[in-house]
Design an enzyme around this catalytic site. Structure first.
Site, mmCIF file in Angstrom:
data_model
loop_
_atom_site.group_PDB
_atom_site.id
_atom_site.type_symbol
_atom_site.label_atom_id
_atom_site.label_comp_id
_atom_site.label_asym_id
_atom_site.label_seq_id
_atom_site.Cartn_x
_atom_site.Cartn_y
_atom_site.Cartn_z
ATOM 1 N N GLU A 133 0.808 -1.230 0.000
ATOM 2 C CA GLU A 133 0.000 0.000 0.000
ATOM 3 C C GLU A 133 0.839 1.277 0.000
ATOM 4 O OE1 GLU A 133 -2.974 -0.259 3.056
ATOM 5 O OE2 GLU A 133 -4.014 -1.862 2.041
ATOM 6 N N GLU A 244 -5.708 -8.759 0.639
ATOM 7 C CA GLU A 244 -6.362 -8.355 1.890
ATOM 8 C C GLU A 244 -7.821 -8.069 1.620
ATOM 9 O OE1 GLU A 244 -4.926 -5.093 4.310
ATOM 10 O OE2 GLU A 244 -2.861 -5.543 3.777
#
Ligand code: NAG
Ligand code: NAG
Length: 414
Positions: A133, A244
């Site tokens: 991320e 995720e």
């Protein structure tokens, strides 16, 4: 005339499909410190023995850092010997948002692990993620300075560096990058896609507070599927792994998404079950964290490790013993990831924390999630709190995604 494959397509064609992987995310921290080998072994054994688990149970764990101690030395994370001892597969992660000197230590730790553990380790590696991320945290959607990320050129440079360094080792696992779906659909990041063998998508409808019409739990399958479809459309033919996703069992309501065990079960059934055993997916997460008021995503409670989940995870319809028909009604779950918590980003906390939910909220900081191993709360960095901008009012990645969706809808309508 034969068509010449583009380099990217050629590289993708050379990457063997991973196949189905049922895994979960695991942060490196525990309350008051970092997990040691015994902590990881206990966790992996509990995760493998989870009652009623579909698809044969968890077989892979996603990590966020290669370093056992981010503050000193290049010792490889002790999750590796624990994985060898318990036959747990690994999706490795090198933290890439703390500057090149720290990244070099991540890479040295990986090489050290290859040399130290050899084939016993190499055979367990599903893939290697360069960062987590980082693009999301680096984007305009995240509050400036709240949680440093890394720009596309930095990530690409790291990917090339790792490829080169590993080229004369026996570790040939596919190299990719994990980011929020909102980062993948951003055309400014396309060169990162090109540099990867696979791309990992974090998506959390829970964080998509600006989704249209809203992000209430019944919208989750559609929002998740939309995120996945759009990420695949931007993938340049590379495999897309779901790195995720999940829904909190407790915590604040985000937009119209309510954190509850009931909704976490519904999300598991409608977004997870149709995919478990069919494609690569690492759930967020196995054991809950309990830090502040952050939402708790664990399918087992914080504290003492247990093999008893908080809800029926069998993917079977209530009162039935036959496999549940896929409830994928409309869509699959979408993308938003938990926001990066604004506090931990950089150094320690961030790297270990699995705040991959970046997809949604922009600013979630990587807060350390607390995992209780023996009744002690360990701060695993896995759960990332929503990216709240400064005072909790900020943009979440999800909101950005929602805005994009809204724009698309408007364009289509026109
Ligand atoms: C798109 O990606 C670029 C490069 O990573 C970033 O600078 C920009 O802020 C992103 N845009 C949005 C809307 O997040
Ligand atoms: C769990 O218990 C073991 C053995 O007592 C201990 O070494 C370890 O630090 C504990 N873990 C946590 C998170 O308290």
């Amino acid at each position: 005339m034969r068509k010449v494959l583009s380099l990217a397509a050629f590289a993708a064609a050379l990457t063997p499909a991973l196949g189905a992987v049922f895994g979960y995310n695991s942060g490196a921290q525990k309350p008051g410190g970092v997990k040691n080998q015994a902590d990881y072994e206990n966790e992996f054994r509990a995760a493998k023995a989870l009652e009623g688990a579909p698809a044969g149970g968890f077989v892979s764990v996603r990590l966020f850092t290669m370093l056992q101690d981010e503050n000193a030395g290049n010792n490889p994370i002790e999750a590796i010997p624990a994985a060898i001892a318990t036959n747990m597969r690994l999706l490795l992660g090198l933290w890439a948002s703390a500057g090149s000197a720290k990244f070099d230590r991540e890479l040295e730790a990986l090489v050290t692990a290859v040399n130290r553990y050899g084939d016993a380790f190499i055979r367990l590696v599903d893939g290697i993620s360069i960062g987590s991320e980082d693009l999301y945290r680096n984007s305009a959607s995240v509050e400036e300075g709240s949680n440093p990320g890394a720009n596309p050129q930095v990530i690409i440079g790291y990917i090339q560096k790792v490829r080169q360094r590993l080229s004369n080792t026996k570790l040939k696992a596919p190299i990719g990058h994990v980011d929020t779906w909102t980062a993948w659909v951003n055309g400014s990041n396309a060169a990162v896609v090109t540099a990867c063998d696979w791309i990992g998508m974090d998506a959390y409808p829970y964080w998509q507070s600006t989704a249209t019409p809203n992000n209430a739990i019944e919208q989750s399958p559609r929002l998740f599927q939309d995120a996945l479809d759009r990420t695949r459309a931007a993938s340049q033919g590379k495999p897309v792994w779901i790195t995720e996703t999940g829904h909190p069992v407790s915590g604040r309501t985000w937009g119209q998404s309510v954190a509850s065990v009931e909704n976490a079960k519904r999300y598991w059934n409608e977004v997870g079950c149709p995919r478990f055993g069919k494609e690569p997916i690492w759930w967020y997460k196995f054991q809950g964290d309990q830090v502040g008021d952050q939402p708790n995503f664990g399918i087992t409670p914080p504290g003492q490790l247990t093999t008893k989940p908080l809800f029926d995870i069998s993917c079977k319809p209530a009162g039935s013993s036959s496999p549940e028909p896929s409830p994928l009604s409309t869509g699959h779950p979408a993308a938003g990831g938990p926001p990066v918590s604004s506090s931990l980003s950089t150094s320690s906390g961030a790297r270990n924390s699995p705040r991959s939910d970046v997809s949604t909220s922009a600013s979630s900081t990587i807060t350390d999630s607390v995992t209780l191993l023996n009744g002690t709360v360990s701060a695993t960095s896995s759960s990332s709190p929503p990216v709240t901008n400064t005072n909790g009012a900020g943009l979440t990645a999800g909101s950005i995604g929602g805005a994009l969706v809204g724009m698309l809808a408007a364009i289509v309508a026109v």
